[in-house]
Each structure stands twice: as structure tokens, then as C-alpha cells.
Design an enzyme around this catalytic site. Structure first.
Site, short mmCIF file in Angstrom:
data_model
loop_
_atom_site.label_atom_id
_atom_site.label_comp_id
_atom_site.label_asym_id
_atom_site.label_seq_id
_atom_site.Cartn_x
_atom_site.Cartn_y
_atom_site.Cartn_z
N LYS A 22 20.81 58.98 28.32
CA LYS A 22 20.69 60.48 28.51
C LYS A 22 21.36 60.84 29.76
CE LYS A 22 17.45 62.84 30.51
NZ LYS A 22 18.24 63.88 31.18
N GLU A 29 17.62 51.94 39.91
CA GLU A 29 18.53 52.31 41.12
C GLU A 29 18.07 53.61 41.58
OE1 GLU A 29 20.90 50.32 42.31
OE2 GLU A 29 21.28 48.88 40.42
N CYS A 54 23.43 58.48 46.52
CA CYS A 54 22.29 57.64 46.94
C CYS A 54 22.55 56.84 48.22
CB CYS A 54 22.15 56.80 45.71
SG CYS A 54 23.46 56.05 45.05
N GLU A 63 15.16 61.79 51.60
CA GLU A 63 16.36 61.86 51.06
C GLU A 63 16.79 63.27 51.02
OE1 GLU A 63 16.72 60.36 47.06
OE2 GLU A 63 18.86 59.60 47.86
P1 TAP Z 1 15.89 62.63 38.93
O1 TAP Z 1 15.39 63.73 38.99
O2 TAP Z 1 15.28 61.26 38.89
O3 TAP Z 1 16.51 62.54 37.65
C1 TAP Z 1 17.28 61.33 37.15
C2 TAP Z 1 17.37 61.43 35.60
O4 TAP Z 1 16.18 60.99 35.08
C3 TAP Z 1 17.78 62.59 34.94
O5 TAP Z 1 18.58 62.38 33.89
C4 TAP Z 1 16.54 63.31 34.63
O6 TAP Z 1 16.67 64.26 33.64
C5 TAP Z 1 15.86 62.19 34.06
N1 TAP Z 1 14.29 62.46 34.30
C6 TAP Z 1 13.41 63.29 34.96
N2 TAP Z 1 12.25 63.02 34.59
C7 TAP Z 1 12.07 61.90 33.81
C8 TAP Z 1 11.06 61.33 33.34
N3 TAP Z 1 9.75 61.88 33.43
N4 TAP Z 1 11.15 60.34 32.57
C9 TAP Z 1 12.61 60.03 32.15
N5 TAP Z 1 13.69 60.46 32.92
C10 TAP Z 1 13.46 61.49 33.51
O7 TAP Z 1 17.24 62.28 39.97
P2 TAP Z 1 18.23 63.31 40.18
O8 TAP Z 1 17.75 64.42 41.03
O9 TAP Z 1 19.03 63.66 38.78
O10 TAP Z 1 19.37 62.37 41.10
C11 TAP Z 1 19.37 62.20 42.38
C12 TAP Z 1 18.41 61.01 42.77
O11 TAP Z 1 19.24 59.86 42.11
C13 TAP Z 1 18.41 60.73 44.25
O12 TAP Z 1 17.25 60.45 44.71
C14 TAP Z 1 19.48 59.72 44.24
O13 TAP Z 1 19.44 58.72 45.58
C15 TAP Z 1 19.36 59.05 43.20
N6 TAP Z 1 20.50 58.24 42.75
C16 TAP Z 1 20.39 56.59 43.01
C17 TAP Z 1 21.72 55.94 42.71
C18 TAP Z 1 21.59 54.35 42.85
S1 TAP Z 1 22.74 53.62 42.23
N7 TAP Z 1 20.68 53.82 43.71
C19 TAP Z 1 22.93 56.54 42.42
C20 TAP Z 1 22.82 57.82 42.19
C21 TAP Z 1 21.66 58.59 42.41
P3 TAP Z 1 17.01 65.90 34.26
O14 TAP Z 1 18.20 65.82 35.04
O15 TAP Z 1 17.38 66.37 32.66
O16 TAP Z 1 15.73 66.36 34.76
#
Ligand code: TAP
Length: 479
Positions: free
Chosen positions: A183, A257, A291, A388
Site C-alpha cells: 500500500k 522503519e 526520515c 520530528e
Molecule cells: P504515517 O502516517 O505513519 O504513514 C505511513 C503509511 O502508513 C502510509 O501508507 C499510511 O497511509 C499508513 N498508515 C496510516 N495509518 C495506518 C494504520 N493504522 N495501519 C497501517 N498503516 C497505516 O507516516 P507518513 O506521514 O506517511 O510518513 C512520514 C513518517 O515516515 C516520518 O515519521 C518519517 O520519519 C518516516 N519515514 C521513515 C523512513 C525510515 S527508512 N526510517 C523512511 C521514510 C519515512 P496514508 O498515507 O494513506 O495515511
């Protein structure tokens, strides 16, 4: 504050054949989802790019069943050499269609085209090449006794590097013999759907890769599905904790991650202009939606004033605007919700007494934008030093001794990455040993390579992606 209007470059858009609506990719075909749809918009212009299906629980059932069938009938029985051939094919098609992917990524995500063109797409292709090479050599990867695939892997990725995070997930899963249900994030589904076309073009057996679009509940449905053997998640620490709780006590394995709050540490013997470039790259690359972004600058007190002067001068030269313009340095914030979060947290920073400075550049009238911003006078207890922000915002702290630098760098719940800028090799080695971070860069920052494992300590998650270590997450060992 100054603003400007721009017309997005039409000629570069022409390479992308955007459809008005997209279905789900299940069992090798695009199918209509059983639920509603949502809009994917360009964060730089707020125009609707496409309507995308929101997968229902019944759609997830179908995707998991397709992945299970492909796993049992085809993929787990195929030789590693043959699996590798498919991965090589995918890698080559990604290269051939690189321009299309770069433009679509920039349209959907808002990142500068020079980054999607030079970083996201080439490194995504490199991940498929690298893992293609492993597929028939897994016995040399020190994966323990009798390594076998988990089966069907549920993969959930964020919006900051949509294609690259997909590659980090799908390439090792397929190389090790798993099938996947992936997804993408709700705000950036389009390159994952273009990747589905690549799977068709590569004649990947139907069901080996399934792409289901939707929002958080779609992700949760994947996590909770009884037919899933393993979850690979990249995203926020908050959602990562929810996933860990959801699968506790089940047979499902997980790699997480999560977030970061990296310190980029500059000593007074560092070549100052080189360090300034490294700090700018560390936090303003991809609008700070990274991240491992170097979101905290720790600068040695004796050079703090001079560093501040040069950093601000450099920020004044950053070009913010049309992401499709090859000269743009800083693109659009990915969504209104993310912009609101950045605004809220930076307002908190000011309220807590830190001194705010921004580059003062003109911003486009439409879309989601935030000026490159620096906070000085930040103390360790400030929320902008702990949380963050995930935007183009740098929090500056100072230190006197290496011991103090280490203590401040480690004073966060996260442990994903760190940077050190110094001429002294011995200091680099000492610091790298002391810093609680999965990746430590020295005199550089944001270097990514498929051969190099990436992942965090503490609340930045567990498991590694990339390198030999990344394969471990996709196999079970023992009897
Ligand atoms: P999240 O809000 O956690 O979303 C990540 C993914 O999870 C999206 O596809 C989201 O869907 C989905 N999701 C949301 N709620 C969920 C649930 N209850 N169960 C399962 N999946 C769910 O993060 P984001 O805002 O997209 O990304 C930013 C975060 O990612 C930051 O904290 C960043 O540091 C972290 N990140 C970490 C890394 C590594 S390698 N450590 C790399 C990149 C990013 P929707 O988008 O459709 O809501």
C-alpha cells in the site's frame, strides 16, 4: 511576504500519460475497487491529478489470495536464477522509463525534478539490480540455517520517497521468494501504480506483486489480515507502535522503519563551506521530508556565529518553486496536512523562545509551501529539538566538547542517523562509536546505496533495509 505565480512547465508533463482514474492492481490486472475513490493532487498547484480507488476489506482479501496463490503455485517454486531474471527486467524497464517516473513522482509528491531524476529513480532501479544479483546467491548471504521466505508480505510505505520506498520493500521481498501486497501512501499513489504497469511489462507472474491504494484503514486491514505472514512498514513512529501492538501475539513478523531527529555535528576544524553545503543538503533535500534528515545542527561554540552567517547567506540562494523546473532546489510540501503540522510546530518553537529566521524568498500563490527556516537559541527541551518536524526547518544548538556533542546528539527518542564534520579521523571513529544511530555519515550526508544496510535504533524502529542485512528481514530460518 512576497509571492509569485508560475505556469508549470508543460513540455516535461507531456512524458506522463496520466489517466483520469486508477484502479487497484490485483493478480496482474488493474481492477476497480469495491469502495469509493480519493483524489491524488499536485501539492505544487493543488490540481487534481487522478481519482484513485480506495481498497475495501474485500479487495484486500482478493489481493492477499492472489499473493498466496502466486506464492504457492509459482514464486516459491521458481529457481533463484529465474526470480533474478524478473528483477533484472524490472530494473531495466525502470531505467528505460526513468523520465516518466521522475516527472510523475515530482507531480504527485512535489519534490524537485532534479532530485527525482538523479536520486529517487536511479536508486530505485539500483535496488532491483542489486537484489536481482542476490536472488540466486542467497546461500552465500549468511542467512542462517535453511533460510526460507515468509510467504505473503504486507508492505506499507510513506509519501516522502514513494517509488524508492517501494523499491526498498519489493526488491528484497521478491529476491528472497516472497510475494507482496503493498500500500502506497494516500497522497502519493501514482508511481506505485505506474510500477504495476512495469510488472505487467516485465511479465511478472500475476499475483507476485499486488498494489492496493487507500488511506490508514487500508493499511490497518493489511496488518490485521490473517493471510499475511510478515509486515514491512515505513512511516511514523506513532503508526509503527500501533502496528507492533496489532500483531503482538500473532505469528506475524515485522520490520519497522520509523522516524528520526538526526544531529548533524560540526566541529571547529571542519572545512566550513563544505560543512555548510552538507547541512543544507541534510535538511533541505526533499523539503526536509526525510526520515534521516539532519534536522538538528550541533555546531561547536567557537564557530557558531560565523557558521550561522554563512548558512543564512547560502539559504538566501536556494530556489524555491516549480518542482518541474530543473533549477529548483526546494519544492512543495507534500500535503496541506503536512504543511499545517510544520506551521504548528514552528509556531511552538517561537513560543518556546527560539529565534526564528527564514530565507524570505517569494513563494508561489497556489500550492503548499514553506520557506527554508532556521531556529537558533534552541535548547534541548524545546519541542523543535525533540520532535520530528518533517519539513525544511533546522534547529540549531551549540556545544563545547565532543562529549557534550555526543550527549546532546543522543538526547532524543530516535536513533536513525547522524552526521559528523571534522578533519580528525580519530574523532570520527570515536564519535561513530558513541552515537546511537543506525547510520553515521562523516563529512557527507544523505548518501544511499543498495549495498548499505539502513535502519534505526530506539524509537526509529527495527530491522534493516539494503545490503545483506536487509535480506534477513525477508527469510525465516531454522527447522
Ligand atoms: P504515517 O502516517 O505513519 O504513514 C505511513 C503509511 O502508513 C502510509 O501508507 C499510511 O497511509 C499508513 N498508515 C496510516 N495509518 C495506518 C494504520 N493504522 N495501519 C497501517 N498503516 C497505516 O507516516 P507518513 O506521514 O506517511 O510518513 C512520514 C513518517 O515516515 C516520518 O515519521 C518519517 O520519519 C518516516 N519515514 C521513515 C523512513 C525510515 S527508512 N526510517 C523512511 C521514510 C519515512 P496514508 O498515507 O494513506 O495515511
Amino acid at each position: 511576504m512576497p509571492t509569485f505565480e508560475y505556469a508549470p512547465a508543460p513540455e516535461s508533463r507531456a512524458v506522463v500519460d496520466l489517466q483520469s482514474s486508477y484502479g487497484l492492481f490485483i493478480n496482474g490486472e488493474f481492477v476497480d475497487g469495491g469502495g469509493t475513490s480519493f483524489k491524488s493532487i499536485s501539492p505544487a498547484t493543488e490540481e487534481v491529478l487522478a481519482e484513485v480507488s480506495e481498497a475495501t476489506d474485500a479487495d484486500i482479501d482478493k489481493a492477499v489470495a492472489a499473493a498466496r496463490s502466486a506464492y504457492t503455485r509459482v514464486w516459491s517454486r521458481m529457481s533463484g536464477a529465474d526470480r533474478g531474471k524478473y528483477l533484472y527486467r524490472i530494473a531495466r524497464i525502470l531505467q528505460e522509463r526513468a523520465r516518466e517516473f521522475a516527472v510523475l513522482e515530482t507531480l504527485d509528491n512535489g519534490k524537485p525534478i532534479k532530485e527525482s531524476r538523479d536520486v529517487d529513480v536511479p536508486i530505485a532501479a539500483a535496488h532491483f539490480f542489486y537484489h536481482a544479483g542476490w536472488a540466486d546467491k542467497l546461500e552465500y548471504a549468511s542467512l542462517g540455517t535453511n533460510p526460507r521466505p515468509h510467504g505473503v508480505v504486507g508492505q506499507i510505505i510513506p509519501w516522502n520517497f514513494p517509488l524508492l520506498m517501494l523499491a526498498w520493500k519489493i526488491a528484497p521481498a521478491l529476491a528472497t521468494g516472497n510475494t507482496v501486497v503493498l500500500k502506497p501512501a494516500e497522497t502519493t499513489p501514482l508511481t506505485a501504480l505506474l510500477f504495476a504497469e512495469v510488472c505487467q511489462q516485465a511479465e511478472l507472474p500475476p499475483g507476485v506483486v499486488n498494489i492496493v491504494t487507500g488511506s490508514g484503514p487500508t493499511g490497518q486491514a493489511i496488518v490485521d489480515h490473517p493471510g499475511i505472514d510478515k509486515i514491512a512498514f515505513t512511516g511514523s513512529t506513532g503508526v509503527g507502535k500501533m502496528i507492533a501492538r496489532s500483531i503482538a501475539g500473532t505469528r506475524k513478523k515485522a520490520t519497522l522503519e520509523l522516524g528520526g531527529k538526526a544531529a548533524n555535528i560540526v566541529f571547529d576544524d571542519a572545512p566550513i563551506d563544505q560543512a555548510v553545503e552538507g547541512i543544507v543538503n541534510g535538511i533541505f533535500f526533499n523539503q526536509g521530508h526525510v526520515c534521516c534528515a539532519g534536522s538538528r545542527l550541533l555546531v561547536q561554540e567557537s564557530i557558531a556565529d560565523e557558521f550561522d552567517r554563512r548558512l543564512k547567506r547560502r539559504l538566501g540562494t536556494l530556489r524555491v518553486g516549480d518542482p518541474l523546473d530543473k533549477n529548483t532546489d526546494v519544492g512543495a510540501i507534500n500535503s496541506r496536512a503536512q504543511l499545517d503540522r510544520i506551521v504548528a510546530l514552528t509556531d511552538v518553537g517561537e513560543g518556546e523562545g527560539a529565534v526564528r529566521w527564514d530565507s524570505g524568498c517569494a513563494l508561489p500563490t497556489k500550492g503548499f509551501w514553506f520557506r527554508p527556516t532556521i531556529f537558533t537559541g534552541v535548547s534541548q527541551t524545546h519541542r523543535i529539538a525533540q520532535e520530528e518536524i518533517f519539513g525544511p526547518v533546522l534547529s540549531v544548538l551549540t556545544f563545547r566538547t565532543p562529549q557534550e556533542a555526543v550527549a546532546k546528539a543522543n538526547n532524543t527518542p530516535y536513533g536513525l542517523s547522524a552526521g559528523i564534520w571534522t578533519e580528525k579521523g580519530s574523532r570520527i571513529l570515536w564519535m561513530a562509536d558513541q552515537l546511537k544511530a543506525g547510520v553515521v555519515w562523516a563529512n557527507t550526508f544523505n548518501q544511499f546505496d543498495p549495498t548499505s544496510p539502513f535502519g534505526g535504533y530506539k524509537e526509529s524502529g527495527y530491522g534493516r533495509e539494503g545490503g545483506r542485512h536487509g535480506l534477513e528481514a525477508y527469510v525465516k530460518t531454522g527447522a
